[in-house]
Write a protein that holds these residues in place. Sequence first.
Motif, PDB file in Angstrom:
ATOM      1  N   ARG A 787       0.823  -1.195   0.000  1.00  0.00           N
ATOM      2  CA  ARG A 787       0.000   0.000   0.000  1.00  0.00           C
ATOM      3  C   ARG A 787       0.866   1.257   0.000  1.00  0.00           C
ATOM      4  N   SER A 788       1.957   1.242   0.791  1.00  0.00           N
ATOM      5  CA  SER A 788       2.856   2.396   0.821  1.00  0.00           C
ATOM      6  C   SER A 788       3.506   2.612  -0.538  1.00  0.00           C
ATOM      7  N   ILE A 789       3.876   1.530  -1.182  1.00  0.00           N
ATOM      8  CA  ILE A 789       4.484   1.644  -2.515  1.00  0.00           C
ATOM      9  C   ILE A 789       3.478   2.237  -3.501  1.00  0.00           C
ATOM     10  N   SER A 790       2.228   1.785  -3.392  1.00  0.00           N
ATOM     11  CA  SER A 790       1.183   2.321  -4.270  1.00  0.00           C
ATOM     12  C   SER A 790       0.984   3.822  -4.041  1.00  0.00           C
ATOM     13  N   TYR A 791       0.975   4.249  -2.757  1.00  0.00           N
ATOM     14  CA  TYR A 791       0.859   5.678  -2.453  1.00  0.00           C
ATOM     15  C   TYR A 791       1.995   6.467  -3.101  1.00  0.00           C
ATOM     16  N   MET A 792       3.201   5.928  -3.010  1.00  0.00           N
ATOM     17  CA  MET A 792       4.345   6.646  -3.569  1.00  0.00           C
ATOM     18  C   MET A 792       4.216   6.778  -5.079  1.00  0.00           C
ATOM     19  N   LYS A 793       3.660   5.760  -5.723  1.00  0.00           N
ATOM     20  CA  LYS A 793       3.438   5.858  -7.170  1.00  0.00           C
ATOM     21  C   LYS A 793       2.403   6.937  -7.476  1.00  0.00           C
ATOM     22  N   VAL A 794       1.360   7.031  -6.617  1.00  0.00           N
ATOM     23  CA  VAL A 794       0.343   8.063  -6.795  1.00  0.00           C
ATOM     24  C   VAL A 794       0.971   9.450  -6.682  1.00  0.00           C
ATOM     25  N   PHE A 795       1.949   9.589  -5.749  1.00  0.00           N
ATOM     26  CA  PHE A 795       2.607  10.875  -5.540  1.00  0.00           C
ATOM     27  C   PHE A 795       3.675  11.163  -6.588  1.00  0.00           C
ATOM     28  N   GLY A 796       3.878  10.266  -7.527  1.00  0.00           N
ATOM     29  CA  GLY A 796       4.764  10.548  -8.642  1.00  0.00           C
ATOM     30  C   GLY A 796       6.133   9.923  -8.568  1.00  0.00           C
ATOM     31  N   TYR A 797       6.402   9.099  -7.560  1.00  0.00           N
ATOM     32  CA  TYR A 797       7.706   8.431  -7.485  1.00  0.00           C
ATOM     33  C   TYR A 797       7.797   7.364  -8.577  1.00  0.00           C
ATOM     34  N   ARG A 798       8.984   7.324  -9.189  1.00  0.00           N
ATOM     35  CA  ARG A 798       9.214   6.309 -10.211  1.00  0.00           C
ATOM     36  C   ARG A 798       9.572   4.977  -9.561  1.00  0.00           C
ATOM     37  N   ASN A 799       9.488   3.891 -10.376  1.00  0.00           N
ATOM     38  CA  ASN A 799       9.806   2.553  -9.860  1.00  0.00           C
ATOM     39  C   ASN A 799      11.244   2.468  -9.357  1.00  0.00           C
ATOM     40  N   GLY A 800      12.163   3.099 -10.085  1.00  0.00           N
ATOM     41  CA  GLY A 800      13.567   3.069  -9.680  1.00  0.00           C
ATOM     42  C   GLY A 800      13.788   3.762  -8.361  1.00  0.00           C
ATOM     43  N   GLU A 801      13.104   4.892  -8.138  1.00  0.00           N
ATOM     44  CA  GLU A 801      13.244   5.623  -6.878  1.00  0.00           C
ATOM     45  C   GLU A 801      12.670   4.814  -5.712  1.00  0.00           C
ATOM     46  N   ILE A 802      11.516   4.202  -5.961  1.00  0.00           N
ATOM     47  CA  ILE A 802      10.916   3.365  -4.912  1.00  0.00           C
ATOM     48  C   ILE A 802      11.830   2.174  -4.593  1.00  0.00           C
ATOM     49  N   SER A 803      12.411   1.577  -5.638  1.00  0.00           N
ATOM     50  CA  SER A 803      13.306   0.440  -5.419  1.00  0.00           C
ATOM     51  C   SER A 803      14.502   0.838  -4.570  1.00  0.00           C
ATOM     52  N   ARG A 804      15.027   2.058  -4.825  1.00  0.00           N
ATOM     53  CA  ARG A 804      16.172   2.494  -4.041  1.00  0.00           C
ATOM     54  C   ARG A 804      15.808   2.664  -2.562  1.00  0.00           C
TER      55      ARG A 804
END
Length: 888
Positions: A787-804
């Motif tokens: 769910r947190s990862i999904s929120y971050m995607k909603v806020f515009g974070y890219r997959n690479g940034e989330i992975s880091r």
Amino acid sequence: MTPLARRLPRELKHNIGKYLGIFLLMCGAIALTSGFLLAAHSIGSIIDEMRDEYTIEDGRIVTAFEATDAQIDAAEGATEDVGGATFYRNFSIDATIKKPVGDDGTKRTLRTYAHRTEVDIASYCEGTEPQEDDEVAIDRVFAKNNGLAVGDTIELCSRTYTICGIMTQPDSQALFPNNSDFTVNTITYGVAEVTDAGFTALEDAGGAPTYTYSFVFNDRDFSVADRTDAEEDIVKALTDADARVDDLIDADSNQGIGYARDDVDGDSAMWTTLLDIIIVIMAFVFVVLTNATIEEESAVIGTLLASGYRKREIVLHYLALPAIVGILAAGLGCALGVAFFTEPMRNLYYGSYSLPPFHVYWSWEIFVKCAVVPAAVLILITLVGLLRKMGKTPLQFLRHEASGKSGTKRGLRLPERMGFVARFRLRVFLRNLGNFATLFVGIAFASLLLLFGLAILPTMTHYADNLETSLVAEHQYTLKAPLELEGSAEEREQWAALDRLQSVDGALLSAAEDAEDELDAAADAAQAAADALATSPNAVNMQAASDALEEVQAKKDALYARLDNIAGALGCDRDEAIDLIDEASNIDADNDDIHPINTTDNGAEKVAQAEKYAIYQLQYDRGEGNGTETVTVYGVSPDSRYWKDLDVGDGRVVFGRGLLDKFGWKEGQQVDFHDKYEDKDYSLVYADDGSAWGSKSDMNVYMAIGDFNEFFGNDASYFNGYASNETLELDARYFAGDTTPDDMRAVGNQFVDMMSSLIGMMVGLAVFIFLLFMYLLTKAVIDRSARSISYMKVFGYRNGEISRLYIRSITLCVAASLVLSLPVIIGSLTAIFRAMLLSYNGNIEIYVPWWSMAECAGIGFATYLVVALLHTRSIKRVSLSEALKVQE
């Protein structure tokens, strides 16, 4: 089908990676363990049957010289109180073997016996027993390791033999050149058997026989204590009959007979423990993953409870998949182990030990241990974890409070000066602390297996190097009795004559001595009759003189007959036999200070550099039922050219560092030793003033040779060995052995050969465990944060940034676990080695070079990188819709 049951296929599909990983790990571990245990059980059963099937001896006596019939009768008579025993000649010759083609010059030895039909009967797996004088049958393992087969020709003591059979000898299941050796040697040492005539030919070619007498008690079931007492009576009877006993080896302490069985039993316990550890860790992994599922479905569980479902039904629901997976993995793993892994595991032992043909013995105990118990333990631990997790109210589940205490759950306040990224990663770590703790345990366990596999060869090579450096000379010769190298040509001829005469049956020599005594008595009687006749010449005295002369002639004829018998045994005529007797009679046999002189002149330079020493073996009780350690006591010259910097003399005793490292003796501690041959106890005091010598593989005790002889009650001039950098030619009658650096290097090569296949298996198993543990436990972190990862995607974070943010947090924990677990692993390896090897002779120092530790961490991290790539895909697959799901 109930609603909860219909959820199971969907849950399995949704978590297929998790359950498949657990299934593979459990199935693989059980397959390997069941295959090994079944092979070990079958080998143990085969070994147990060998005692009666091949008439394995109950013990053996080694004498310095061939025993007479009277001495053997005395030994057998000493066993009458326990039902009697039968003695068998079991002579052997350590023959140097050379291959006519492809020989690399390495010294190889075949301990060759005359074909045995009454005791220690060989089992043939190929070819036939030797029937011709130039045929030889050799050990299966030695033949395999040296590329020999039936029909090949070899040279034994420079005499050509044709290999007629491949066999195993029941008293040499493990190939130990010496019973005190630490490990088997299947590369440069083996056993063989030839015909009686072939054995005699080896003697004629210069082979030195070892005079071994194996014995079998008529009552083979009496206690070890009674058997030990009987064996002590045997030694005493032989000693009283003027036989010199060099060694007594009971079957239980004969490594050639018992080592393979002990090794199989020890390894079985190790594999069982390994399986238990894997199952327990996997059960906790199940608990962690199930807890994550419960937290993820907390609202669903609360709704079900509020709708009237009992907690028991929900617990059974979440227990169903782990139970099904565990039972299927246990059953399939056991089946695969029996079908496919028994043979590879059998090869691990049949590549090192000489055993009869293999066949499987089924054991229900192994099935219970490998299938029933793991599945039951897995289900039980998972059940306990579920019951603990389900101890919440429906309202707590609905409020997502299943993972914490009731009420609002507040996070730990972190310092404001920390950057967002650092605080975020720390939050990820803290929220998944239980997962990472389990991950640390899993990584430590896998690293332990991996480092054990990587360090075992360096450790054994280090041990072999220490053994090699412990040899102070190129040759350390041991003797059966003192043998002087210096002597005149005349003295050498005298001792050569005596040596040749001593090769004759003692009964012939005794008969000749009796005949000579009778002749002397008849001559004295004839002289008396002649004197009487001269004093009083009458018919009576004349008849007496005539009878006396006839008696002298009869006794002379009897003596000549005895001399002819001796000459026939020596292969010479009567005059030569008389000359030999005359030469030997010049030796003052009654002078105890005179030692035999070597019949070969080795030259002044070789004699000058050779140094005498004395050696004797005692036993030290390891305690706690771990048997006895064989400790070699050396008596050396205080100013030795070979044992340099060894401070002995004036009663000073120096202990090898291996003894101190293994047993941890303290300053002033009295160390008690036992002489099993003389049934005496000896005591030495360890003075912690630097009185240690050698490497941590040195298991010897050193003292000055004068102190040695006083300590053991020997003559002041006694010795039984030579240290020499030059090759010496020693009389076979007195030669016992020659230890060279090549022999020590063979130990290292043997370990490499024994461990190579096992090491590959352990490294592969460790990498597999690394991969699955890391994947399963880190996947739980990603799933929990969906769910947190999904929120971050909603806020515009890219997959690479989330992975880091997420993957790097996990990466740091994995890297820290790999590094921080190393001290724990090394300490554990040291403890495991000490426990494993305490009951074996010798001291192996765990040696873990830096590159092994680096390789362990590198393999672990490289394995994690594969997992990280899979998690990167998982993050990409997290949908934006996850953030839109309603969460109360």
